[in-house]
Design an enzyme around this catalytic site. Sequence first.
Site, mmCIF file in Angstrom:
data_model
loop_
_atom_site.group_PDB
_atom_site.id
_atom_site.type_symbol
_atom_site.label_atom_id
_atom_site.label_comp_id
_atom_site.label_asym_id
_atom_site.label_seq_id
_atom_site.Cartn_x
_atom_site.Cartn_y
_atom_site.Cartn_z
ATOM 1 N N GLU A 41 16.939 7.461 5.720
ATOM 2 C CA GLU A 41 17.533 8.788 6.712
ATOM 3 C C GLU A 41 16.252 9.328 6.938
ATOM 4 O O GLU A 41 16.695 9.428 8.450
ATOM 5 C CB GLU A 41 18.683 9.979 5.505
ATOM 6 C CG GLU A 41 19.587 9.300 4.664
ATOM 7 C CD GLU A 41 20.637 10.669 3.948
ATOM 8 O OE1 GLU A 41 21.302 11.348 4.537
ATOM 9 O OE2 GLU A 41 19.802 11.002 3.192
ATOM 10 N N TYR A 73 23.831 30.032 27.391
ATOM 11 C CA TYR A 73 24.286 29.528 26.128
ATOM 12 C C TYR A 73 23.305 27.802 26.453
ATOM 13 O O TYR A 73 23.535 27.131 25.562
ATOM 14 C CB TYR A 73 25.800 29.452 26.166
ATOM 15 C CG TYR A 73 26.273 29.308 27.625
ATOM 16 C CD1 TYR A 73 26.513 27.381 28.364
ATOM 17 C CD2 TYR A 73 26.933 30.134 28.025
ATOM 18 C CE1 TYR A 73 27.356 27.628 29.083
ATOM 19 C CE2 TYR A 73 27.851 30.355 29.184
ATOM 20 C CZ TYR A 73 27.774 28.898 29.936
ATOM 21 O OH TYR A 73 28.638 29.317 30.915
ATOM 22 N N GLU A 93 21.708 22.472 4.667
ATOM 23 C CA GLU A 93 22.136 23.820 4.411
ATOM 24 C C GLU A 93 20.707 24.711 5.320
ATOM 25 O O GLU A 93 20.770 25.361 5.561
ATOM 26 C CB GLU A 93 22.046 24.122 2.864
ATOM 27 C CG GLU A 93 23.055 24.002 2.176
ATOM 28 C CD GLU A 93 23.350 22.067 1.922
ATOM 29 O OE1 GLU A 93 24.102 22.134 0.947
ATOM 30 O OE2 GLU A 93 22.917 21.466 2.084
ATOM 31 N N LYS A 118 27.344 16.130 9.326
ATOM 32 C CA LYS A 118 26.874 14.636 9.075
ATOM 33 C C LYS A 118 27.654 13.940 8.481
ATOM 34 O O LYS A 118 27.917 13.407 7.619
ATOM 35 C CB LYS A 118 26.087 14.921 7.749
ATOM 36 C CG LYS A 118 24.727 13.458 7.375
ATOM 37 C CD LYS A 118 23.994 14.090 6.653
ATOM 38 C CE LYS A 118 22.476 13.148 6.525
ATOM 39 N NZ LYS A 118 21.672 14.083 5.359
#
Length: 139
Positions: A41, A73, A93, A118
């Site tokens: 990863e 934005y 997290e 994810k």
Amino acid sequence: MTAAPPPVEPQHPDAAPIAPHDRLTLTGLRAHAHHGIFGHERRDGQPFIIDVELSIDLAPAAGSDDIAHTVHYGDLAVDIVEAVEADPVDLIETVAERIASLCLRREPVHAVTVTVHKPEAPIPVPFDDVSVTITRGRA
């Protein structure tokens, strides 16, 4: 004959202001980053999808038609993607906290809800998505 409703008590001057119910939402921001606990990863990276909902009083911007009274934005989207793609960490997290902190640094934002998806997480069974959602507000 029905009784009249009780009179509305005025808000105490020391009471906290009522949080706005207006929302500014960005959905489906995409970033390629190297977060995760596994070596592959960190080495190869993978896609992350971000949803952000800002709690913000939009009345000043609506009344003035001035972008200075809201959150731009487009700029926020770029900043979020850059934050996701920077500095790999183990957990999504942690990525969500990073994004929430970034959003709360913008003055008109009272609170933020962040979801980090994810979709290619290394899970050994078929799945559609993995995500974490956090809500944070100003102290």
